[in-house]
Scaffold this motif. Structure first.
Motif, mmCIF file in Angstrom:
data_model
loop_
_atom_site.group_PDB
_atom_site.id
_atom_site.type_symbol
_atom_site.label_atom_id
_atom_site.label_comp_id
_atom_site.label_asym_id
_atom_site.label_seq_id
_atom_site.Cartn_x
_atom_site.Cartn_y
_atom_site.Cartn_z
ATOM 1 N N ASP A 7 -5.294 2.006 4.327
ATOM 2 C CA ASP A 7 -4.629 0.971 5.142
ATOM 3 C C ASP A 7 -5.590 -0.204 5.344
ATOM 4 O O ASP A 7 -5.197 -1.374 5.274
ATOM 5 N N GLY A 57 -7.851 7.907 6.044
ATOM 6 C CA GLY A 57 -6.742 6.969 6.245
ATOM 7 C C GLY A 57 -7.116 5.537 5.880
ATOM 8 O O GLY A 57 -6.355 4.599 6.131
ATOM 9 N N LYS A 96 0.844 -1.204 0.000
ATOM 10 C CA LYS A 96 0.000 0.000 0.000
ATOM 11 C C LYS A 96 0.873 1.246 0.000
ATOM 12 O O LYS A 96 1.824 1.349 0.784
ATOM 13 N N LYS A 152 -1.214 8.267 13.531
ATOM 14 C CA LYS A 152 -1.830 8.105 12.219
ATOM 15 C C LYS A 152 -1.057 7.181 11.280
ATOM 16 O O LYS A 152 -1.546 6.834 10.200
HETATM 17 MG MG MG Z 1 -2.419 7.018 6.348
#
Ligand code: MG
Ligand code: ADP
Ligand code: ASP
Length: 369
Positions: A155, A152, A7, A210
């Motif tokens: 992920d 986010g 990723k 994060k």
């Molecule tokens: Mg991130």
């Protein structure tokens, strides 16, 4: 031959040059004999820009339309990455949106949960010897609407894809080369952790670190996906997140998070989900929630400083040293919450960066540890 899910986050695919450089590395990995699935985020800060533009059009944009809008960012980057890879080896890459790989979610627009991945198109692409490039952060709901997995959330896509394909590893690349004792942007002497166990990583992510999204870590823990966190610029892996913990330190990390709200509720008023703290004060219920879960301007801003590690609260000297430094800085402690693996201090005012660094160093550098 390994099956690898990689990723790359927004800052790693911010420009066509970065995408081209990564494409070279991805092709080299494929040529070395591995099967590769690449999950990408939207380029740079383009998701922020789309959110801002929507709020210029309406005060409270419709959540369904917001998902339709922000999911477009990842759609651009998968096409770019696929074009870059196939520019090196014609026909090698094929891109897929979340709905094309059958990433099915619940109907919670903006923060949807992954229910399943029907990975047959991915498996077919891999069986054909191709590199699959998958849009992070998005899925399709049981009501057949486009959804997103929370900020986010690429992920989460990567870990979910790795679990569905029973990949050997899920490599998450970003602008840091692993997981550190605290955010290295805040404390330059932060130390990289070679290994972190799922529980510790989950506490860190939930407290606001994060570097890995909490849902992704939770998914990895539940489904046994090994995460390797590394630097997108060097390709170097710095940290392995798995069920093993080779780190013998009691105190493993410190997380500073400044996007919280302190909100008081009268009796009988329904409380928001996902409270970081919930306690009763003089007949009112006080909660601390992430500002993303609070309505605009609700409550007062506050921050948290979380110390994470097993039986950390029992480390009185360290805890007292932190409280002493905060008191000296004149920052009022609103509440303290302590569990077997975490000691959290909620504070009224944001902490200046040098103080965060000084607290980290008192805890983690020679003399502190
Ligand atoms: Mg991130
Ligand atoms: P991406 O855009 O690739 O998903 P993120 O910005 O979400 O990357 O995550 C990487 C950032 O996480 C780093 O730039 C760093 O500032 C931050 N971070 C916060 N806590 C930590 C930590 N404990 N270790 C490493 N990085 C951290
Ligand atoms: N592009 C999305 C975001 O900015 C998802 C991600 O970066 O993981 O939140």
């Amino acid at each position: 031959m390994a099956l690898v899910v990689q990723k790359y986050g927004g800052s790693s695919v911010a420009t066509p040059e970065q995408i081209r450089d990564l494409a070279r590395r991805i092709v080299a990995r494929h040529e070395a004999g591995d099967q590769v699935v690449v999950v990408v985020s939207a380029m740079g800060k383009s998701t922020d820009a789309l959110v801002r533009q929507a709020h210029e059009l309406a005060e409270h944009p419709d959540p369904r339309e917001m998902d339709m809008l922000v999911s477009a960012g990842e759609r651009i980057s998968i096409a770019m990455m696929s074009i870059a890879i196939s520019g090196l080896r014609p026909g090698l890459a094929v891109s897929f949106t979340g709905s094309q790989i059958g990433l099915i979610t619940d109907c919670n627009h903006g923060d949807a949960r992954v229910l399943e991945i029907r990975g047959d198109r991915l498996r077919q692409a891999l069986d054909e010897g191709r590199i699959a490039v998958v849009a992070g952060f998005q899925g399709v709901s049981t009501a057949r609407e486009i959804t997103t997995l929370g900020r986010g959330g690429s992920d989460t896509t990567a870990v979910a894809v790795a679990a569905a394909l029973q990949a050997d590893v899920c490599e998450i690349y970003s602008d840091v080369d692993g997981v550190y004792t605290t955010d290295p942007r805040l404390a330059p002497s932060a130390r990289r952790l070679d290994t972190v166990d799922y529980e510790t990583m989950l506490e860190m992510s939930a407290a606001g670190a994060k570097v890995l999204k909490d849902d992704a870590v939770e998914y990895a823990r539940r489904l046994g996906v090994r995460i390797a966190a590394g630097s997108s610029s060097s390709g170097r892996i710095g940290t392995i997140v798995s069920s093993e913990n080779l780190n013998r330190e009691t105190l493993q990390s410190m997380v500073y998070y400044d996007r919280l709200r302190w909100i008081a509720f009268g009796a009988g008023v329904p409380l928001p989900p996902d409270c970081r703290l919930c306690q009763s004060v003089e007949g009112r219920t006080v909660v601390v929630v992430d500002e993303k879960h609070a309505a605009a301007m609700e409550g007062v801003p506050c921050v948290s400083l979380s110390l994470i590690g097993s039986r950390v609260a029992a480390q009185r000297e360290r805890v007292d040293a932190v409280l002493g430094m905060l008191e000296e800085a004149g920052n009022r402690v609103l509440a303290i919450s302590s569990t077997a693996s975490k000691y959290e201090i909620f504070l009224e005012d944001p902490l200046p960066q040098p103080l965060v660094a000084a607290i980290h160093d008192a805890l983690f550098t020679a003399g502190g540890q």
